[in-house]
Scaffold this motif. Structure first.
Motif, PDB file in Angstrom:
ATOM      1  N   UNK A   4      14.503  20.541  26.605  1.00  0.00           N
ATOM      2  CA  UNK A   4      13.512  19.892  27.463  1.00  0.00           C
ATOM      3  C   UNK A   4      13.846  18.410  27.485  1.00  0.00           C
ATOM      4  N   UNK A   5      13.953  17.856  28.683  1.00  0.00           N
ATOM      5  CA  UNK A   5      14.237  16.436  28.846  1.00  0.00           C
ATOM      6  C   UNK A   5      12.969  15.736  29.334  1.00  0.00           C
ATOM      7  N   UNK A   6      12.529  14.738  28.595  1.00  0.00           N
ATOM      8  CA  UNK A   6      11.393  13.915  28.995  1.00  0.00           C
ATOM      9  C   UNK A   6      11.935  12.586  29.487  1.00  0.00           C
ATOM     10  N   UNK A   7      11.603  12.230  30.730  1.00  0.00           N
ATOM     11  CA  UNK A   7      12.154  11.033  31.348  1.00  0.00           C
ATOM     12  C   UNK A   7      11.044  10.071  31.737  1.00  0.00           C
ATOM     13  N   UNK A   8      11.249   8.807  31.398  1.00  0.00           N
ATOM     14  CA  UNK A   8      10.279   7.783  31.747  1.00  0.00           C
ATOM     15  C   UNK A   8      10.589   6.509  31.000  1.00  0.00           C
ATOM     16  N   UNK A   9       9.847   5.444  31.260  1.00  0.00           N
ATOM     17  CA  UNK A   9      10.065   4.200  30.531  1.00  0.00           C
ATOM     18  C   UNK A   9       9.711   4.372  29.055  1.00  0.00           C
ATOM     19  N   UNK A  10      10.262   3.546  28.182  1.00  0.00           N
ATOM     20  CA  UNK A  10       9.980   3.676  26.750  1.00  0.00           C
ATOM     21  C   UNK A  10       8.492   3.679  26.414  1.00  0.00           C
ATOM     22  N   UNK A  11       7.703   2.896  27.136  1.00  0.00           N
ATOM     23  CA  UNK A  11       6.267   2.839  26.863  1.00  0.00           C
ATOM     24  C   UNK A  11       5.611   4.199  27.043  1.00  0.00           C
ATOM     25  N   UNK A  12       5.957   4.911  28.112  1.00  0.00           N
ATOM     26  CA  UNK A  12       5.370   6.228  28.350  1.00  0.00           C
ATOM     27  C   UNK A  12       5.906   7.255  27.346  1.00  0.00           C
ATOM     28  N   UNK A  13       7.188   7.178  27.040  1.00  0.00           N
ATOM     29  CA  UNK A  13       7.774   8.090  26.061  1.00  0.00           C
ATOM     30  C   UNK A  13       7.158   7.886  24.682  1.00  0.00           C
ATOM     31  N   UNK A  14       6.918   6.635  24.328  1.00  0.00           N
ATOM     32  CA  UNK A  14       6.314   6.347  23.027  1.00  0.00           C
ATOM     33  C   UNK A  14       4.914   6.926  22.931  1.00  0.00           C
ATOM     34  N   UNK A  15       4.130   6.773  23.979  1.00  0.00           N
ATOM     35  CA  UNK A  15       2.773   7.325  23.978  1.00  0.00           C
ATOM     36  C   UNK A  15       2.805   8.845  23.830  1.00  0.00           C
ATOM     37  N   UNK A  16       3.739   9.498  24.526  1.00  0.00           N
ATOM     38  CA  UNK A  16       3.856  10.950  24.392  1.00  0.00           C
ATOM     39  C   UNK A  16       4.247  11.320  22.970  1.00  0.00           C
ATOM     40  N   UNK A  17       5.163  10.568  22.379  1.00  0.00           N
ATOM     41  CA  UNK A  17       5.581  10.840  21.007  1.00  0.00           C
ATOM     42  C   UNK A  17       4.431  10.680  20.021  1.00  0.00           C
ATOM     43  N   UNK A  18       3.478   9.834  20.352  1.00  0.00           N
ATOM     44  CA  UNK A  18       2.308   9.651  19.497  1.00  0.00           C
ATOM     45  C   UNK A  18       1.199  10.647  19.823  1.00  0.00           C
ATOM     46  N   UNK A  19       1.515  11.662  20.608  1.00  0.00           N
ATOM     47  CA  UNK A  19       0.562  12.737  20.828  1.00  0.00           C
ATOM     48  C   UNK A  19      -0.340  12.575  22.026  1.00  0.00           C
ATOM     49  N   UNK A  20      -0.112  11.548  22.828  1.00  0.00           N
ATOM     50  CA  UNK A  20      -0.980  11.334  23.984  1.00  0.00           C
ATOM     51  C   UNK A  20      -0.493  12.154  25.175  1.00  0.00           C
ATOM     52  N   UNK A  21      -1.447  12.705  25.914  1.00  0.00           N
ATOM     53  CA  UNK A  21      -1.123  13.497  27.099  1.00  0.00           C
ATOM     54  C   UNK A  21      -1.332  12.713  28.387  1.00  0.00           C
ATOM     55  N   UNK A  22      -2.088  11.630  28.338  1.00  0.00           N
ATOM     56  CA  UNK A  22      -2.331  10.801  29.515  1.00  0.00           C
ATOM     57  C   UNK A  22      -1.143   9.875  29.715  1.00  0.00           C
ATOM     58  N   UNK A  23      -0.042  10.450  30.176  1.00  0.00           N
ATOM     59  CA  UNK A  23       1.199   9.695  30.368  1.00  0.00           C
ATOM     60  C   UNK A  23       1.801  10.053  31.729  1.00  0.00           C
ATOM     61  N   UNK A  24       2.712   9.214  32.187  1.00  0.00           N
ATOM     62  CA  UNK A  24       3.418   9.460  33.439  1.00  0.00           C
ATOM     63  C   UNK A  24       4.892   9.676  33.109  1.00  0.00           C
ATOM     64  N   UNK A  25       5.261  10.928  32.928  1.00  0.00           N
ATOM     65  CA  UNK A  25       6.621  11.307  32.582  1.00  0.00           C
ATOM     66  C   UNK A  25       7.091  12.435  33.486  1.00  0.00           C
ATOM     67  N   UNK A  26       8.398  12.574  33.584  1.00  0.00           N
ATOM     68  CA  UNK A  26       8.983  13.730  34.249  1.00  0.00           C
ATOM     69  C   UNK A  26       9.594  14.618  33.173  1.00  0.00           C
ATOM     70  N   UNK A  27       9.184  15.874  33.133  1.00  0.00           N
ATOM     71  CA  UNK A  27       9.701  16.821  32.143  1.00  0.00           C
ATOM     72  C   UNK A  27      10.497  17.902  32.856  1.00  0.00           C
TER      73      UNK A  27
END
Length: 205
Positions: free
Chosen positions: A165-188
């Motif tokens: 699975x590839x998660x694509x987005x700016x580091x800020x959005x990727x970091x939030x996802x890594x911290x368990x947040x779902x309210x992010x703007x990423x392409x998976x």
């Protein structure tokens, strides 16, 4: 002023504007509860271990509940003033992700939020943090997880076979996802079931 300090002041301003009873992305915590958490984390070494260690959790909960009963402006002033002098030399290291993530926890719990446009330098700082914690965040993934940015940076957060699975987005959005947040703007991208599994992971670090 460091990014950690800038995020701290922005967080305080956002909490003040939202009010003490506004929701956050931290479960049932309100902005008042979040402010109390930040204060206890920095100023109550007797209780702060409960954040990570279950045997101390009840003491932490009791202390945090008492702190949260203080007037909201007082809580915000304590958060704004920063850590005690003993911790200030490591403020940038200790508080960059804490302040950034919790600032977004308040922002993104509101309706019609939009991602902020961070400077390239701030995104670089967050990328450096992300590459260090990504393996821990995605350690439970049943498939390989790769993180990529619009400018081509890439890191493999977890290896687990050929399915990826590839998660694509700016580091800020990727970091939030890594911290368990779902309210992010990423392409998976990846198999639909694999993407769903990654999004559903316990990504606590």
């Amino acid at each position: 002023m460091s990014m950690a300090q800038r995020e701290r002041q922005a967080l305080v301003q956002t909490m003040a504007a939202a009010g003490p009873d506004a929701p956050t992305l931290c479960g049932e915590w309100t902005t008042r509860d979040l402010a109390a958490h930040l204060i206890v984390r920095e100023r109550r070494p007797d209780a702060a271990p409960g954040i990570m260690l279950k045997p101390f959790a009840s003491h932490l909960e009791n202390v945090q509940r008492r702190v949260a009963q203080r007037p909201f402006p007082q809580l915000l002033e304590l958060v704004s003033s920063g850590p005690p002098w003993l911790l200030r030399p490591v403020d940038s290291l200790m508080n960059l992700t804490e302040m950034f993530v919790h600032h977004e926890d308040v922002r993104r719990a509101q309706t019609e939020w939009e991602p902020r446009e961070l400077s390239a330098a701030d995104e670089d700082r967050l990328w450096k943090v992300l590459t260090g914690l990504a393996r821990m965040a995605y350690r439970k993934s049943p498939v390989t997880v790769a993180l990529v940015t619009p400018d081509g940076r890439r890191t493999v957060a977890h290896r687990a076979g050929e399915r990826t699975v590839v998660l694509a987005g700016p580091p800020s959005e990727l970091l939030l996802h890594a911290f368990g947040r779902s309210a992010v703007r990423l392409e998976a991208t990846g198999d639909a079931e694999d993407v769903a599994a990654v999004h559903a992971l316990d990504r606590s670090v």
